[in-house]
Write a protein that holds these residues in place. Sequence first.
Motif, PDB file in Angstrom:
ATOM      1  N   ASP A 197      97.566  80.366  19.606  1.00 29.28           N
ATOM      2  CA  ASP A 197      97.278  81.573  20.401  1.00 29.28           C
ATOM      3  C   ASP A 197      96.393  81.285  21.616  1.00 29.28           C
ATOM      4  O   ASP A 197      95.321  81.879  21.791  1.00 29.28           O
ATOM      5  CB  ASP A 197      96.642  82.663  19.534  1.00 29.28           C
ATOM      6  CG  ASP A 197      96.852  84.060  20.139  1.00 29.28           C
ATOM      7  OD1 ASP A 197      97.320  84.144  21.297  1.00 29.28           O
ATOM      8  OD2 ASP A 197      96.545  85.052  19.459  1.00 29.28           O
ATOM      9  N   LEU A 200      95.296  84.279  23.875  1.00 30.81           N
ATOM     10  CA  LEU A 200      94.052  84.950  23.496  1.00 30.81           C
ATOM     11  C   LEU A 200      92.840  84.149  23.976  1.00 30.81           C
ATOM     12  O   LEU A 200      91.826  84.728  24.389  1.00 30.81           O
ATOM     13  CB  LEU A 200      93.997  85.153  21.980  1.00 30.81           C
ATOM     14  CG  LEU A 200      92.739  85.838  21.426  1.00 30.81           C
ATOM     15  CD1 LEU A 200      92.488  87.174  22.111  1.00 30.81           C
ATOM     16  CD2 LEU A 200      92.855  86.024  19.908  1.00 30.81           C
ATOM     17  N   GLU A 203      92.538  85.096  27.589  1.00 26.59           N
ATOM     18  CA  GLU A 203      92.038  86.469  27.726  1.00 26.59           C
ATOM     19  C   GLU A 203      90.541  86.524  27.431  1.00 26.59           C
ATOM     20  O   GLU A 203      89.790  87.252  28.090  1.00 26.59           O
ATOM     21  CB  GLU A 203      92.800  87.396  26.774  1.00 26.59           C
ATOM     22  CG  GLU A 203      94.242  87.650  27.185  1.00 26.59           C
ATOM     23  CD  GLU A 203      95.025  88.375  26.103  1.00 26.59           C
ATOM     24  OE1 GLU A 203      94.407  88.788  25.099  1.00 26.59           O
ATOM     25  OE2 GLU A 203      96.249  88.527  26.263  1.00 26.59           O
ATOM     26  N   THR A 204      90.116  85.737  26.447  1.00 27.73           N
ATOM     27  CA  THR A 204      88.688  85.661  26.125  1.00 27.73           C
ATOM     28  C   THR A 204      87.916  85.043  27.288  1.00 27.73           C
ATOM     29  O   THR A 204      86.829  85.515  27.653  1.00 27.73           O
ATOM     30  CB  THR A 204      88.468  84.830  24.844  1.00 27.73           C
ATOM     31  OG1 THR A 204      89.190  85.433  23.762  1.00 27.73           O
ATOM     32  CG2 THR A 204      86.992  84.750  24.488  1.00 27.73           C
ATOM     33  N   TRP A 207      87.486  87.618  29.958  1.00 30.74           N
ATOM     34  CA  TRP A 207      86.478  88.614  29.565  1.00 30.74           C
ATOM     35  C   TRP A 207      85.068  88.044  29.763  1.00 30.74           C
ATOM     36  O   TRP A 207      84.169  88.719  30.271  1.00 30.74           O
ATOM     37  CB  TRP A 207      86.699  89.011  28.106  1.00 30.74           C
ATOM     38  CG  TRP A 207      85.870  90.177  27.652  1.00 30.74           C
ATOM     39  CD1 TRP A 207      86.219  91.492  27.651  1.00 30.74           C
ATOM     40  CD2 TRP A 207      84.525  90.120  27.130  1.00 30.74           C
ATOM     41  NE1 TRP A 207      85.188  92.268  27.170  1.00 30.74           N
ATOM     42  CE2 TRP A 207      84.132  91.452  26.841  1.00 30.74           C
ATOM     43  CE3 TRP A 207      83.625  89.090  26.891  1.00 30.74           C
ATOM     44  CZ2 TRP A 207      82.886  91.771  26.316  1.00 30.74           C
ATOM     45  CZ3 TRP A 207      82.370  89.403  26.371  1.00 30.74           C
ATOM     46  CH2 TRP A 207      82.012  90.726  26.091  1.00 30.74           C
ATOM     47  N   THR A 264      91.091  80.201  18.630  1.00 31.48           N
ATOM     48  CA  THR A 264      91.647  81.560  18.549  1.00 31.48           C
ATOM     49  C   THR A 264      92.965  81.607  17.773  1.00 31.48           C
ATOM     50  O   THR A 264      93.776  82.507  17.970  1.00 31.48           O
ATOM     51  CB  THR A 264      91.875  82.113  19.972  1.00 31.48           C
ATOM     52  OG1 THR A 264      92.689  81.186  20.710  1.00 31.48           O
ATOM     53  CG2 THR A 264      90.561  82.317  20.698  1.00 31.48           C
ATOM     54  N   LYS A 266      96.180  81.978  15.275  1.00 31.07           N
ATOM     55  CA  LYS A 266      96.721  83.042  14.421  1.00 31.07           C
ATOM     56  C   LYS A 266      96.916  82.556  12.996  1.00 31.07           C
ATOM     57  O   LYS A 266      96.824  83.328  12.042  1.00 31.07           O
ATOM     58  CB  LYS A 266      98.073  83.520  14.976  1.00 31.07           C
ATOM     59  CG  LYS A 266      97.996  84.198  16.315  1.00 31.07           C
ATOM     60  CD  LYS A 266      99.359  84.708  16.756  1.00 31.07           C
ATOM     61  CE  LYS A 266     100.235  83.596  17.287  1.00 31.07           C
ATOM     62  NZ  LYS A 266     101.484  84.102  17.916  1.00 31.07           N
ATOM     63  N   SER A 287      88.771  82.184  14.631  1.00 33.51           N
ATOM     64  CA  SER A 287      89.484  83.271  13.960  1.00 33.51           C
ATOM     65  C   SER A 287      89.235  83.200  12.461  1.00 33.51           C
ATOM     66  O   SER A 287      89.190  82.114  11.875  1.00 33.51           O
ATOM     67  CB  SER A 287      90.993  83.147  14.204  1.00 33.51           C
ATOM     68  OG  SER A 287      91.294  83.015  15.569  1.00 33.51           O
ATOM     69  N   ARG A 308      91.716  90.516  16.463  1.00 29.63           N
ATOM     70  CA  ARG A 308      92.283  89.624  17.469  1.00 29.63           C
ATOM     71  C   ARG A 308      92.201  90.280  18.852  1.00 29.63           C
ATOM     72  O   ARG A 308      93.200  90.699  19.429  1.00 29.63           O
ATOM     73  CB  ARG A 308      93.727  89.266  17.110  1.00 29.63           C
ATOM     74  CG  ARG A 308      93.854  88.632  15.717  1.00 29.63           C
ATOM     75  CD  ARG A 308      95.115  87.840  15.565  1.00 29.63           C
ATOM     76  NE  ARG A 308      95.198  86.759  16.531  1.00 29.63           N
ATOM     77  CZ  ARG A 308      94.464  85.643  16.476  1.00 29.63           C
ATOM     78  NH1 ARG A 308      93.577  85.471  15.515  1.00 29.63           N
ATOM     79  NH2 ARG A 308      94.612  84.713  17.396  1.00 29.63           N
ATOM     80  N   ASN A 309      90.974  90.369  19.359  1.00 26.75           N
ATOM     81  CA  ASN A 309      90.829  90.882  20.718  1.00 26.75           C
ATOM     82  C   ASN A 309      89.787  90.052  21.460  1.00 26.75           C
ATOM     83  O   ASN A 309      88.837  89.531  20.858  1.00 26.75           O
ATOM     84  CB  ASN A 309      90.475  92.373  20.716  1.00 26.75           C
ATOM     85  CG  ASN A 309      89.086  92.643  20.171  1.00 26.75           C
ATOM     86  OD1 ASN A 309      88.094  92.259  20.772  1.00 26.75           O
ATOM     87  ND2 ASN A 309      89.014  93.315  19.025  1.00 26.75           N
ATOM     88  N   PRO A 310      89.949  89.899  22.767  1.00 29.16           N
ATOM     89  CA  PRO A 310      89.076  89.012  23.545  1.00 29.16           C
ATOM     90  C   PRO A 310      87.621  89.450  23.566  1.00 29.16           C
ATOM     91  O   PRO A 310      86.725  88.612  23.684  1.00 29.16           O
ATOM     92  CB  PRO A 310      89.690  89.045  24.948  1.00 29.16           C
ATOM     93  CG  PRO A 310      90.550  90.260  24.986  1.00 29.16           C
ATOM     94  CD  PRO A 310      91.030  90.476  23.590  1.00 29.16           C
TER      95      PRO A 310
END
Length: 361
Positions: A197, A200, A203-204, A207, A264, A266, A287, A308-310
């Motif tokens: 992933d 993600l 995306e992290t 952020w 990160t 899955k 994770s 599972r969010n940044p």
Amino acid sequence: MRILHINAGEVWSGIEQRILFIARYLKEKRVYCALAISPFSPLWKKAEKEGIKVFPLKIKSEFSLPSIFKLRKIIREEGITLLHTHRSSDHWLGFWASRGLEIMLIRTRHNLTPIPKNPFNYFLYQKATHHFIAVAEIIKRAMIEDFKIPPSKITTIHSAVDIEKFKRQKGGLREELGFPSNIPLVGTVGRIRDHKDYPLFLETARWILERNPKVRFVIVGEGPLEGYIRKLTRDFQLDNKVIFLGKREDVEKIVSDFDVFLLTSKIEGSPAVIKEAMLCGIPVVASKVGGIPEIIENGKEGVLISRRNPEDFGRAVLELLDQKEKVKKMVEKARKKVRENYSPEILGKETLEVYERLHQR
């Protein structure tokens, strides 16, 4: 007792590292152990260099007749008594090649990738395989639940890491990348595949950069999705913020220069990269999947993220970058845990104990 490992992989991953650790330990204990692997596998040269016997075996599919006949020939000529497999293709190949021979078939399950529930796999798992090794308790539980395998037929043995190799040492990564010494580095190591992933991860990174523009991110590894992840990096306008280092042989030096190790994924089994970072004294944000909670107690030896969010991953990273005293205590506990539980010697010893129990039947 004469052992043969077969492995269809042609990459260097945790599976290949585990096989090498086991073969090396058995060689030291004067137990016959050989490998039947692809000549194109990085494991081939590493094993040959250490004096471990290797046989060329190109596994095109689990039903490849030339591969089955060749493996059967090796088994007979070398007097193999235990055949250890690691992937689905070599598991089936080992089954076909060992039919009618007095040989034990063993399989290590390295991850939680779903196994198709069909009559063929039920037969292979319930009837045809003498023993299983799971690299995490959660994998053992899944095998019991999915295929009704008796718990006595499954032994959990976590993956190991090179205790001596992964000690924190100045690697010069910032100098290599042309970064000032005070730039925070957040990095990860692993094959660029779907279950890791990397979207993600990016995306992290985005952020975090919105809140701390000084942070830089490092990805070590290569894989089938590398082109896509590089494009996504450009789409996110992170070109100069996320650095791809590709495949490296000096991973221990690179990881030692991280301020935070970020994973990160899955799906995971018992990822060695986390233990390597812990040994290097690098705090881990990962994770809460697979066997990772068996390695890290949340808040004690690292930080585990359930959602599972940044934002959740990003907040955890920023907190570790900011809380030096908390990190110092955390990494000492993490390093101690790895040293005491995940050495190659422990992996080799526990694997040999499984072999000896099977051999005495």
